[in-house]
Scaffold this motif. Structure first.
Motif, PDB file in Angstrom:
ATOM      1  N   HIS A 183     106.988  62.106   8.529  1.00 52.90           N
ATOM      2  CA  HIS A 183     106.496  61.095   7.658  1.00 52.90           C
ATOM      3  C   HIS A 183     107.581  59.952   7.056  1.00 52.90           C
ATOM      4  O   HIS A 183     107.553  58.911   6.890  1.00 52.90           O
ATOM      5  CB  HIS A 183     105.933  61.539   6.173  1.00 52.90           C
ATOM      6  CG  HIS A 183     104.317  61.979   5.968  1.00 52.90           C
ATOM      7  ND1 HIS A 183     103.456  60.967   6.202  1.00 52.90           N
ATOM      8  CD2 HIS A 183     104.140  63.287   6.312  1.00 52.90           C
ATOM      9  CE1 HIS A 183     102.422  61.659   6.328  1.00 52.90           C
ATOM     10  NE2 HIS A 183     102.566  63.010   6.019  1.00 52.90           N
ATOM     11  N   PHE A 184     109.085  60.667   7.230  1.00 57.28           N
ATOM     12  CA  PHE A 184     110.111  59.868   6.834  1.00 57.28           C
ATOM     13  C   PHE A 184     110.457  58.866   8.118  1.00 57.28           C
ATOM     14  O   PHE A 184     110.393  57.903   7.980  1.00 57.28           O
ATOM     15  CB  PHE A 184     111.461  60.929   6.912  1.00 57.28           C
ATOM     16  CG  PHE A 184     111.405  61.746   5.847  1.00 57.28           C
ATOM     17  CD1 PHE A 184     110.615  61.635   4.609  1.00 57.28           C
ATOM     18  CD2 PHE A 184     112.333  62.789   5.818  1.00 57.28           C
ATOM     19  CE1 PHE A 184     110.529  62.474   3.589  1.00 57.28           C
ATOM     20  CE2 PHE A 184     112.412  63.707   4.681  1.00 57.28           C
ATOM     21  CZ  PHE A 184     111.572  63.588   3.702  1.00 57.28           C
ATOM     22  N   HIS A 185     109.888  59.175   9.241  1.00 57.30           N
ATOM     23  CA  HIS A 185     110.133  58.416  10.503  1.00 57.30           C
ATOM     24  C   HIS A 185     108.944  57.299  10.327  1.00 57.30           C
ATOM     25  O   HIS A 185     109.258  56.441  10.749  1.00 57.30           O
ATOM     26  CB  HIS A 185     109.771  59.153  11.885  1.00 57.30           C
ATOM     27  CG  HIS A 185     111.213  60.012  12.042  1.00 57.30           C
ATOM     28  ND1 HIS A 185     112.361  59.221  12.397  1.00 57.30           N
ATOM     29  CD2 HIS A 185     111.703  61.156  12.416  1.00 57.30           C
ATOM     30  CE1 HIS A 185     113.292  60.177  12.886  1.00 57.30           C
ATOM     31  NE2 HIS A 185     112.856  61.558  12.756  1.00 57.30           N
ATOM     32  N   ALA A 201     110.035  50.120  15.884  1.00 55.65           N
ATOM     33  CA  ALA A 201     109.010  50.937  15.284  1.00 55.65           C
ATOM     34  C   ALA A 201     108.501  51.786  16.440  1.00 55.65           C
ATOM     35  O   ALA A 201     108.100  53.077  16.012  1.00 55.65           O
ATOM     36  CB  ALA A 201     107.813  49.868  15.070  1.00 55.65           C
ATOM     37  N   GLN A 202     108.463  51.426  17.522  1.00 59.87           N
ATOM     38  CA  GLN A 202     108.003  52.379  18.647  1.00 59.87           C
ATOM     39  C   GLN A 202     108.957  53.551  18.641  1.00 59.87           C
ATOM     40  O   GLN A 202     108.647  54.714  18.743  1.00 59.87           O
ATOM     41  CB  GLN A 202     108.269  51.593  20.058  1.00 59.87           C
ATOM     42  CG  GLN A 202     107.553  52.490  21.290  1.00 59.87           C
ATOM     43  CD  GLN A 202     106.166  52.722  21.157  1.00 59.87           C
ATOM     44  OE1 GLN A 202     105.402  51.794  21.111  1.00 59.87           O
ATOM     45  NE2 GLN A 202     105.861  54.179  20.954  1.00 59.87           N
ATOM     46  N   GLU A 207     109.621  59.399  17.677  1.00 60.39           N
ATOM     47  CA  GLU A 207     110.509  60.287  16.802  1.00 60.39           C
ATOM     48  C   GLU A 207     109.271  61.289  15.983  1.00 60.39           C
ATOM     49  O   GLU A 207     109.492  62.516  15.905  1.00 60.39           O
ATOM     50  CB  GLU A 207     111.538  59.826  15.889  1.00 60.39           C
ATOM     51  CG  GLU A 207     112.811  59.205  16.575  1.00 60.39           C
ATOM     52  CD  GLU A 207     113.739  60.306  17.193  1.00 60.39           C
ATOM     53  OE1 GLU A 207     113.481  61.622  16.941  1.00 60.39           O
ATOM     54  OE2 GLU A 207     114.525  59.979  17.978  1.00 60.39           O
ATOM     55  N   ALA A 208     108.672  60.422  15.238  1.00 62.46           N
ATOM     56  CA  ALA A 208     107.592  61.351  14.423  1.00 62.46           C
ATOM     57  C   ALA A 208     106.771  62.170  15.243  1.00 62.46           C
ATOM     58  O   ALA A 208     106.503  63.298  14.696  1.00 62.46           O
ATOM     59  CB  ALA A 208     106.903  60.422  13.677  1.00 62.46           C
ATOM     60  N   LEU A 209     106.187  61.624  16.482  1.00 67.56           N
ATOM     61  CA  LEU A 209     105.421  62.701  17.246  1.00 67.56           C
ATOM     62  C   LEU A 209     106.172  63.805  17.704  1.00 67.56           C
ATOM     63  O   LEU A 209     105.533  64.748  18.116  1.00 67.56           O
ATOM     64  CB  LEU A 209     104.695  61.499  18.131  1.00 67.56           C
ATOM     65  CG  LEU A 209     103.537  60.637  17.643  1.00 67.56           C
ATOM     66  CD1 LEU A 209     103.005  59.747  18.672  1.00 67.56           C
ATOM     67  CD2 LEU A 209     102.371  61.445  17.042  1.00 67.56           C
ATOM     68  N   ALA A 210     107.424  63.423  18.032  1.00 69.76           N
ATOM     69  CA  ALA A 210     108.050  64.386  18.662  1.00 69.76           C
ATOM     70  C   ALA A 210     108.515  65.369  17.795  1.00 69.76           C
ATOM     71  O   ALA A 210     108.453  66.878  18.090  1.00 69.76           O
ATOM     72  CB  ALA A 210     109.645  63.985  19.049  1.00 69.76           C
ATOM     73  N   ARG A 217      99.329  60.339  10.807  1.00 70.55           N
ATOM     74  CA  ARG A 217      99.921  58.987  10.493  1.00 70.55           C
ATOM     75  C   ARG A 217     100.613  58.273  11.598  1.00 70.55           C
ATOM     76  O   ARG A 217     100.249  57.090  11.790  1.00 70.55           O
ATOM     77  CB  ARG A 217     100.833  59.172   9.101  1.00 70.55           C
ATOM     78  CG  ARG A 217     101.409  57.672   8.723  1.00 70.55           C
ATOM     79  CD  ARG A 217     102.289  58.065   7.356  1.00 70.55           C
ATOM     80  NE  ARG A 217     102.962  57.055   6.901  1.00 70.55           N
ATOM     81  CZ  ARG A 217     103.806  56.890   5.850  1.00 70.55           C
ATOM     82  NH1 ARG A 217     104.269  58.021   5.381  1.00 70.55           N
ATOM     83  NH2 ARG A 217     104.168  55.614   5.438  1.00 70.55           N
ATOM     84  N   ALA A 218     101.329  59.083  12.236  1.00 66.83           N
ATOM     85  CA  ALA A 218     102.256  58.330  13.458  1.00 66.83           C
ATOM     86  C   ALA A 218     101.240  58.016  14.561  1.00 66.83           C
ATOM     87  O   ALA A 218     101.241  56.979  15.055  1.00 66.83           O
ATOM     88  CB  ALA A 218     102.751  59.357  14.084  1.00 66.83           C
ATOM     89  N   ILE A 219      99.893  58.758  14.770  1.00 65.04           N
ATOM     90  CA  ILE A 219      99.037  58.301  15.644  1.00 65.04           C
ATOM     91  C   ILE A 219      98.466  56.853  15.249  1.00 65.04           C
ATOM     92  O   ILE A 219      97.982  55.873  16.072  1.00 65.04           O
ATOM     93  CB  ILE A 219      97.847  59.385  15.751  1.00 65.04           C
ATOM     94  CG1 ILE A 219      98.404  60.604  16.487  1.00 65.04           C
ATOM     95  CG2 ILE A 219      96.794  58.882  16.748  1.00 65.04           C
ATOM     96  CD1 ILE A 219      97.584  61.734  16.399  1.00 65.04           C
ATOM     97  N   ILE A 220      97.962  56.800  13.830  1.00 64.29           N
ATOM     98  CA  ILE A 220      97.563  55.532  13.291  1.00 64.29           C
ATOM     99  C   ILE A 220      98.412  54.413  13.657  1.00 64.29           C
ATOM    100  O   ILE A 220      97.943  53.279  13.886  1.00 64.29           O
ATOM    101  CB  ILE A 220      97.164  55.725  11.951  1.00 64.29           C
ATOM    102  CG1 ILE A 220      96.030  56.629  11.753  1.00 64.29           C
ATOM    103  CG2 ILE A 220      96.914  54.370  11.165  1.00 64.29           C
ATOM    104  CD1 ILE A 220      95.616  57.162  10.374  1.00 64.29           C
ATOM    105  N   LEU A 221      99.751  54.648  13.263  1.00 58.48           N
ATOM    106  CA  LEU A 221     100.717  53.473  13.400  1.00 58.48           C
ATOM    107  C   LEU A 221     101.052  53.100  15.069  1.00 58.48           C
ATOM    108  O   LEU A 221     101.288  52.020  15.292  1.00 58.48           O
ATOM    109  CB  LEU A 221     102.191  54.186  12.841  1.00 58.48           C
ATOM    110  CG  LEU A 221     102.133  54.127  11.467  1.00 58.48           C
ATOM    111  CD1 LEU A 221     103.341  54.724  11.023  1.00 58.48           C
ATOM    112  CD2 LEU A 221     102.363  52.639  10.892  1.00 58.48           C
TER     113      LEU A 221
END
Length: 390
Positions: A183-185, A201-202, A207-210, A217-221
């Motif tokens: 979530h921080f990422h 942003a990418q 980083e979030a997905l890793a 949330r990362a998938i939505i973004l």
């Protein structure tokens, strides 16, 4: 020589008498202090019971001056004031302890830790941060200081510092913070998107997905970023992934997903997706989106039919209000129908909110982090009415 012996014989008894008197004086002073300490303590307790906390603090400070062994009493009193919300008094007590020149190093660190908690309770985040940063060099307080700093950095929205603290806790305390770090990422990715820095942003989304591969949330973004880059097919691909990984979160992205599918000439696929998920994962939010899309693409009659079918399967006041709104729009000027709708709306306002599963905090909008208890992913993407009927 004779005079020296005489003075020696006279001085020796005098020195002995002086030593005996000083010893007695010291004993009397010590006894007086020991007697004064309990008196000050009882006076402080009496003042505290009589709701005179400021005078009580002065009395307890006198106790510490007379008897350093009462330090624990001050910790207890400071914690009591902090729990009662009287933070200024807690700060005063712990500051007095910290300023004592004779305080051992271990107790000084304890006093600093308590003072940091006082500042945190008072919302003085900069002073709390300063206190806990100083405690990072104290082995006995390091982990507690890191946890406090992690909380502070989240409140200050210092996401890069929060990531660093969380990683340290994972290494040193064996704790898992992967959900929070993802979530921080994501927070940093949203900031980058707002600033138009798509590459940054990418990087943050990656980083979030890793960190947390199934981060919704990362998938939505990721889909939002693809859309911003003019890659609708890639955006659809990311958003469709939510149906398989976390279908209960589909309402959060269903409007954008179906709009993208419609723009790509895939309306039938979009409507089938909505109807399929209403059967498997019924949701008031998803019903609202489905009603809008059917009304737009198939007409008001088909949209009303969808509402009736869904209400038969999953009757809710919020769904019934949506049906009344559709009927009211079709039958303009029906005063009784408008009155019924207004009465239903008065009952559904509270039911239309989201509720934190940890602390119960209610909000009109969906939050990834609870504004009440700051927990992540504690809001189910369902309205209160649905939660209470499950």
């Amino acid at each position: 020589m004779l005079e020296l012996d005489v003075w020696y014989l006279i001085g020796l008894p005098l020195l002995f008498a002086a030593g005996w008197w000083l010893r007695g004086f010291d004993s009397r002073v010590r006894a007086s202090d020991q007697a004064a300490a309990p008196q000050s303590m009882f006076r402080g307790l009496n003042l505290l019971l009589n709701e005179q906390p400021d005078k009580a603090i002065d009395a307890f400070i006198d106790v510490v001056k007379l008897d350093p062994e009462t330090i624990e009493l001050h910790y207890a009193l400071g914690n009591l004031f902090r729990r009662r919300g009287e933070v200024e008094r807690a700060v005063r007590i712990h500051t007095h302890l910290l300023n004592r020149a004779d305080l051992p190093a271990r107790e000084r660190a304890n006093a600093l830790a308590e003072l940091g908690q006082d500042f945190l309770k008072a919302g003085l985040l900069d002073r709390a941060e300063e206190a806990f940063v100083r405690l990072l060099d104290e082995p006995a307080h390091r982990l507690g200081a890191l946890r406090a700093l992690l909380r502070i950095y989240q409140m200050e929205r210092e996401w890069a510092k929060a990531i660093d603290c969380a990683r340290r806790l994972e290494r040193e305390a064996g704790e898992s913070h992967q959900v929070a770090v993802a979530h921080f990422h994501c927070e940093l990715a949203q900031q980058a998107l707002a600033n138009g820095d798509l590459d940054a942003a990418q990087a943050r989304i990656d980083e979030a997905l890793a960190t947390h591969r199934r981060s919704v949330r990362a998938i939505i973004l990721a889909g939002e970023l693809a859309s911003r880059r003019g890659q609708p097919d890639e955006a659809i691909k990311h958003w469709l992934r939510i149906e398989g990984d976390a279908p209960e979160y589909l309402p959060l992205v269903a409007a954008r997903l179906t709009e993208a599918l419609g723009a790509a000439g895939r309306r039938t696929e979009a409507l089938n997706l909505l109807r399929r998920n209403l059967l498997d994962w019924p949701s008031i939010d998803l019903l609202e989106i489905a009603h809008q899309r059917v009304a737009e693409w198939e007409g008001a009659t088909a949209a009303e039919q969808l509402l009736r079918e869904e209400l038969r399967r999953h009757p809710t006041l919020l769904g019934f209000e949506r049906l009344l709104a559709a009927r009211s729009a079709a039958a303009k000027g029906d005063a009784e129908l408008d009155l019924l709708r207004s009465l239903i709306h008065a009952q559904t306002r509270k039911l239309a909110r989201y509720r934190c599963s940890k602390c119960g905090f209610r909000a009109r909008e969906f939050h990834w982090q609870c504004p009440g208890c700051t927990s992540w992913d504690s809001y189910p993407p369902r309205r209160i009415e649905e939660l209470d009927t499950v």
